[in-house]
Design an enzyme around this catalytic site. Structure first.
Site, mmCIF file in Angstrom:
data_model
loop_
_atom_site.group_PDB
_atom_site.id
_atom_site.type_symbol
_atom_site.label_atom_id
_atom_site.label_comp_id
_atom_site.label_asym_id
_atom_site.label_seq_id
_atom_site.Cartn_x
_atom_site.Cartn_y
_atom_site.Cartn_z
ATOM 1 N N LYS A 1 -2.438 6.253 -3.970
ATOM 2 C CA LYS A 1 -3.473 6.965 -3.687
ATOM 3 C C LYS A 1 -3.229 8.520 -4.592
ATOM 4 O O LYS A 1 -2.086 8.864 -4.750
ATOM 5 C CB LYS A 1 -3.574 6.932 -2.340
ATOM 6 C CG LYS A 1 -3.432 5.989 -1.429
ATOM 7 C CD LYS A 1 -3.764 6.239 0.089
ATOM 8 C CE LYS A 1 -3.331 4.871 0.897
ATOM 9 N NZ LYS A 1 -2.109 4.365 1.024
ATOM 10 N N TYR B 1 3.661 9.580 -0.763
ATOM 11 C CA TYR B 1 4.802 8.779 0.103
ATOM 12 C C TYR B 1 5.926 9.320 -0.578
ATOM 13 O O TYR B 1 6.981 8.849 -0.161
ATOM 14 C CB TYR B 1 4.274 7.654 0.299
ATOM 15 C CG TYR B 1 3.147 7.230 1.015
ATOM 16 C CD1 TYR B 1 2.253 8.278 1.667
ATOM 17 C CD2 TYR B 1 2.789 5.826 1.048
ATOM 18 C CE1 TYR B 1 1.240 7.767 2.554
ATOM 19 C CE2 TYR B 1 1.564 5.408 1.769
ATOM 20 C CZ TYR B 1 0.723 6.396 2.269
ATOM 21 O OH TYR B 1 -0.363 6.056 3.199
ATOM 22 N N ASP C 1 0.827 -1.362 0.017
ATOM 23 C CA ASP C 1 -0.022 -0.039 0.144
ATOM 24 C C ASP C 1 0.942 1.233 0.028
ATOM 25 O O ASP C 1 1.368 1.551 1.065
ATOM 26 C CB ASP C 1 -0.864 -0.004 1.239
ATOM 27 C CG ASP C 1 -2.076 0.902 1.502
ATOM 28 O OD1 ASP C 1 -2.941 1.130 0.528
ATOM 29 O OD2 ASP C 1 -1.408 2.245 1.675
ATOM 30 N N HIS D 1 -7.104 9.804 -1.619
ATOM 31 C CA HIS D 1 -6.332 9.760 -0.408
ATOM 32 C C HIS D 1 -7.134 10.488 0.713
ATOM 33 O O HIS D 1 -6.821 9.997 1.976
ATOM 34 C CB HIS D 1 -4.856 10.427 -0.494
ATOM 35 C CG HIS D 1 -3.881 9.771 0.563
ATOM 36 N ND1 HIS D 1 -2.439 9.912 0.339
ATOM 37 C CD2 HIS D 1 -4.068 9.524 1.634
ATOM 38 C CE1 HIS D 1 -2.009 9.351 1.522
ATOM 39 N NE2 HIS D 1 -2.939 9.162 2.189
#
Length: 287
Positions: free
Chosen positions: A84, A54, A49, A118
């Site tokens: 996301k 990120y 994930d 997100h």
């Protein structure tokens, strides 16, 4: 409950299946993300994930590719890769571009198993335009499943009642643990066939010394982390523990050889509590 195994999957409302445990890579530095993803697959995870926020999608994709190339028995369809779309890419054109960029970063994987919005922190128009772009990406084969993250009940309602809805969200990923059970969100999702995913299921280690948790860890001869992961699984959640350490990744997946009794599940559960362990809560966002 012991029928759950490392390979267990839940069936999504589109008929596809999602592995019940994932390796989360939030705050995993790009420099180690490839190895973390590779190690996760080596020890048995089949669900990774990530997110554009990120800043490690490319490296996660490289780790997955390394594992896939290692053996003809390692197949693309056995890996569930998630990313996301963040708030700054909400809106139809921006989201379309972002989806293509996410895919380009992991082009060796050929498609993305699931893309989530997100968080709801833009506005109604932008959220729904983003969903329109996601629906189109599913139809074109770029993405298999689409869902949401950090959505409160009012955000889920907005989407489910929208006249442009053609593909329902398959999941809602939020912070969940025994001290943050969010029963109103969980119940609404369940009533609408939406799977709940639990991030920060380990309370970021902050509640590892809770007396009840310590007592149950001793009783079941497991670590507090393993008890918390098992709690999420028995709630019917897809659970997303994270660790950059291989030995911890192994520990976190070693949760399929015991059951927490229904009495102990009640002892550990605090439906009246709203204790958060992260510094944001977009589920309450209004706009």
């Amino acid at each position: 409950m012991t029928s759950l195994t490392m390979n267990s999957k839940l069936t999504l409302n589109n008929g596809l299946k999602i592995p019940v445990i994932a390796m989360g890579v939030y705050m995993t530095p790009a420099g180690v993300a490839s190895q973390v993803a590779y190690n996760a697959l080596k020890v048995g995870y089949r669900h990774i994930d990530s997110a554009e926020f990120y800043k490690n999608e490319k490296e996660v994709g490289e780790g997955i590719s390394k594992w896939l190339q290692e053996s003809p028995n390692n197949k693309r369809e056995d890996v569930f890769y998630v990313t996301k779309i963040f708030d700054f890419n909400h809106g139809y054109e921006k989201a379309k571009r972002a989806i293509d960029e996410c895919l380009q970063k992991v082009k060796d994987l050929q498609y993305i198993d699931m893309v989530l919005i997100h968080s709801p922190q833009s506005n109604r128009t932008k959220r729904l335009e983003t969903w329109k772009a996601l629906q189109e990406a599913v139809k074109s084969g770029k993405i298999k499943s689409i869902g949401v993250s950090n959505y409160g009940v009012h955000h889920m309602k907005e989407l489910l009642e929208w006249d442009g809805l053609e593909i329902k969200p398959v999941v809602n990923q939020v912070e969940l643990n025994p001290w943050l059970m969010r029963t109103h969100i969980v119940d609404y999702a369940k009533a609408n066939g939406i799977v709940m995913e639990a991030y920060s299921p380990l309370t970021r280690g902050k509640n590892f010394h809770d007396p009840t948790l310590v007592q149950l860890a001793k009783k079941y001869q497991k670590t507090p982390a393993q008890v918390l992961i098992r709690w999420s699984l028995q709630q019917g959640f897809v659970v997303l523990p994270k660790s950059e350490k291989k030995d911890r990744a192994v520990e976190n997946i070693n949760v399929f050889d015991f059951d927490i009794s229904s009495q102990d599940m009640k002892l550990l559960s605090h439906p009246e509590s709203s204790q958060r362990f992260t510094n944001w809560d977009p589920t309450t966002y209004q706009d």
